[in-house]
Design a protein around this motif. Structure first.
Motif, PDB file in Angstrom:
ATOM      1  N   TYR A 155       9.341  81.833  -8.092  1.00 60.26           N
ATOM      2  CA  TYR A 155       9.505  81.312  -6.736  1.00 60.26           C
ATOM      3  C   TYR A 155      10.243  79.965  -6.754  1.00 60.26           C
ATOM      4  CZ  TYR A 155       7.806  79.998  -2.008  1.00 60.26           C
ATOM      5  OH  TYR A 155       7.691  79.641  -0.699  1.00 60.26           O
ATOM      6  N   GLY A 156      11.438  79.935  -6.192  1.00 64.38           N
ATOM      7  CA  GLY A 156      12.200  78.702  -6.037  1.00 64.38           C
ATOM      8  C   GLY A 156      12.758  78.108  -7.314  1.00 64.38           C
ATOM      9  N   GLU A 216      15.178  77.020 -10.024  1.00 69.22           N
ATOM     10  CA  GLU A 216      16.631  76.794  -9.995  1.00 69.22           C
ATOM     11  C   GLU A 216      17.326  77.129 -11.309  1.00 69.22           C
ATOM     12  OE1 GLU A 216      18.618  75.639  -7.382  1.00 69.22           O
ATOM     13  OE2 GLU A 216      16.914  75.704  -6.017  1.00 69.22           O
ATOM     14  N   GLN A 234      14.032  82.312  -3.005  1.00 70.36           N
ATOM     15  CA  GLN A 234      14.854  81.110  -3.000  1.00 70.36           C
ATOM     16  C   GLN A 234      15.267  80.635  -4.391  1.00 70.36           C
ATOM     17  OE1 GLN A 234      13.039  78.130  -0.439  1.00 70.36           O
ATOM     18  NE2 GLN A 234      13.919  79.117   1.346  1.00 70.36           N
ATOM     19  N   CYS A 235      15.530  81.565  -5.281  1.00 68.50           N
ATOM     20  CA  CYS A 235      16.144  81.227  -6.571  1.00 68.50           C
ATOM     21  C   CYS A 235      17.640  81.182  -6.286  1.00 68.50           C
ATOM     22  CB  CYS A 235      15.779  82.257  -7.637  1.00 68.50           C
ATOM     23  SG  CYS A 235      14.047  82.205  -8.131  1.00 68.50           S
TER      24      CYS A 235
END
Length: 177
Positions: free
Chosen positions: A2-3, A5, A26-27
């Protein structure tokens, strides 16, 4: 993830059957996801807002695409291919995937499509249904905001076309094999 980067390219291991809810939510730097044929389900919001995602190889065994699974994956390019094993496409599944171009074929296996599933897929030119019975549509905005010249081809045998905007509908004859 999750998320996270740090992901750029993902190859899902063979034997994995489900991409869980929010798995890659949201990667924003993932550009490619490859999945084996063992995957049968894409969870809700599983790739939501993976805005750099340009390529995904869907499993040939995939049966369900969850709600908002690929919403706002705006970097997708080229055709969108839904496999012949998919039975359900969740609401907003591909909402905002404006990079898809060309045709979309909804296979006979699809029995339900959620509201907004293809909302704002503004570069799709044509959508084809070959199924003799209409899938269950989850609302009035399944195909809202398509390309202004796009057409939706559906068999004339369908009892109702109210979900398809009249200016986009092309009634096709049905075929028997």
């Amino acid at each position: 993830f999750y998320g996270y980067e740090g992901l750029r390219s993902v190859s899902v291991a063979d034997g994995v059957e489900e991409i869980a809810d929010f798995a890659f939510y949201q990667c924003k730097k993932i550009t490619k996801i490859t999945m084996p044929d063992s995957v049968v389900s894409m969870g809700n919001h599983s790739c939501f807002s993976c805005s750099a995602l340009t390529e995904i190889q869907l499993s040939e065994s995939l049966k369900s695409i969850g709600n908002s699974a690929f919403m706002y994956c705006s970097s997708f390019t080229g055709n969108l291919t839904i496999g012949n094993s998919v039975t359900s496409i969740g609401y907003s599944a591909f909402n905002g995937c404006s990079g898809f171009t060309g045709e979309l074929i909804i296979p006979n296996s699809v029995t339900s499509i959620g509201d907004g599933a293809f909302y704002a897929c503004s570069e799709l030119t044509d959508v084809f249904f070959y199924k003799e019975t209409s899938p269950l549509f989850g609302g009035d905005h399944v195909f809202a905001s398509l390309n202004k010249n796009a057409k939706i081809y559906a068999p004339v045998i369908w009892e109702s076309f109210k979900i398809i905007p009249p200016d986009k509908l092309v009634k096709m004859p049905t075929w028997t094999s």
